[in-house]
Design a protein around this motif. Sequence first.
Motif, PDB file in Angstrom:
ATOM      1  N   GLY A   1      -6.413  11.245  58.238  1.00  0.00           N
ATOM      2  CA  GLY A   1      -6.240  10.661  59.560  1.00  0.00           C
ATOM      3  C   GLY A   1      -6.092   9.155  59.562  1.00  0.00           C
TER       4      GLY A   1
ATOM      5  N   LEU B   1      -2.017   6.971  59.253  1.00  0.00           N
ATOM      6  CA  LEU B   1      -1.257   6.433  60.377  1.00  0.00           C
ATOM      7  C   LEU B   1      -1.699   5.002  60.683  1.00  0.00           C
TER       8      LEU B   1
ATOM      9  N   ALA C   1      -0.178  14.240  59.266  1.00  0.00           N
ATOM     10  CA  ALA C   1       0.068  15.457  60.045  1.00  0.00           C
ATOM     11  C   ALA C   1      -0.615  15.293  61.395  1.00  0.00           C
ATOM     12  N   PRO C   2       0.073  15.641  62.487  1.00  0.00           N
ATOM     13  CA  PRO C   2      -0.513  15.468  63.818  1.00  0.00           C
ATOM     14  C   PRO C   2      -1.868  16.139  63.985  1.00  0.00           C
ATOM     15  N   GLY C   3      -2.161  17.163  63.220  1.00  0.00           N
ATOM     16  CA  GLY C   3      -3.446  17.846  63.325  1.00  0.00           C
ATOM     17  C   GLY C   3      -4.581  17.101  62.657  1.00  0.00           C
ATOM     18  N   CYS C   4      -4.277  16.033  61.934  1.00  0.00           N
ATOM     19  CA  CYS C   4      -5.305  15.251  61.249  1.00  0.00           C
ATOM     20  C   CYS C   4      -5.685  14.048  62.094  1.00  0.00           C
TER      21      CYS C   4
ATOM     22  N   TRP D   1      -5.786  12.186  66.873  1.00  0.00           N
ATOM     23  CA  TRP D   1      -4.673  12.303  67.813  1.00  0.00           C
ATOM     24  C   TRP D   1      -4.276  10.954  68.391  1.00  0.00           C
ATOM     25  N   ARG D   2      -4.236   9.938  67.550  1.00  0.00           N
ATOM     26  CA  ARG D   2      -3.892   8.600  68.020  1.00  0.00           C
ATOM     27  C   ARG D   2      -2.403   8.323  67.942  1.00  0.00           C
ATOM     28  N   ALA D   3      -1.618   9.285  67.537  1.00  0.00           N
ATOM     29  CA  ALA D   3      -0.194   9.039  67.333  1.00  0.00           C
ATOM     30  C   ALA D   3       0.624   9.258  68.599  1.00  0.00           C
TER      31      ALA D   3
ATOM     32  N   PHE E   1       0.474  12.015  70.236  1.00  0.00           N
ATOM     33  CA  PHE E   1       0.631  13.451  70.380  1.00  0.00           C
ATOM     34  C   PHE E   1      -0.404  13.950  71.382  1.00  0.00           C
ATOM     35  N   ARG E   2      -0.072  14.990  72.082  1.00  0.00           N
ATOM     36  CA  ARG E   2      -0.978  15.580  73.056  1.00  0.00           C
ATOM     37  C   ARG E   2      -1.402  16.965  72.583  1.00  0.00           C
ATOM     38  N   ARG E   3      -2.638  17.283  72.779  1.00  0.00           N
ATOM     39  CA  ARG E   3      -3.118  18.624  72.489  1.00  0.00           C
ATOM     40  C   ARG E   3      -2.499  19.586  73.485  1.00  0.00           C
TER      41      ARG E   3
END
Length: 98
Positions: free
Chosen positions: A66, A69, A83-86, A89-91, A93-95
């Motif tokens: 994580g 990034l 990976a967005p799952g790591c 979630w600061r990238a 990306f939305r859950r």
Amino acid sequence: MLATATAFGLGGVAAGAEPNTLKIADSLPSGHLINETIMNVMIPALEDSGEFTVEYFPAAHLGAAGENLDFARSGVIDIGYFAPGCGRWRAGFRRPTH
């Protein structure tokens, strides 16, 4: 990944100029397909071009998955696997809500 480096304008060193140093990091274990591709394909291709030297930090030598990034955003590394799952979630990306 090599195309990614070129897309970000990292190519084009004038004759006689020193190669650019790229710092690449991942958090994957030795033997992982991405790790092996970086070591056996990407790094040799970059260095054989004469335009780059590479400092590679595999298997979370710089930090957890994580953090890559943040490392890329702050300039600690030039290329990193994220990976967005790591991470947290600061990238941007939305859950999923469903």
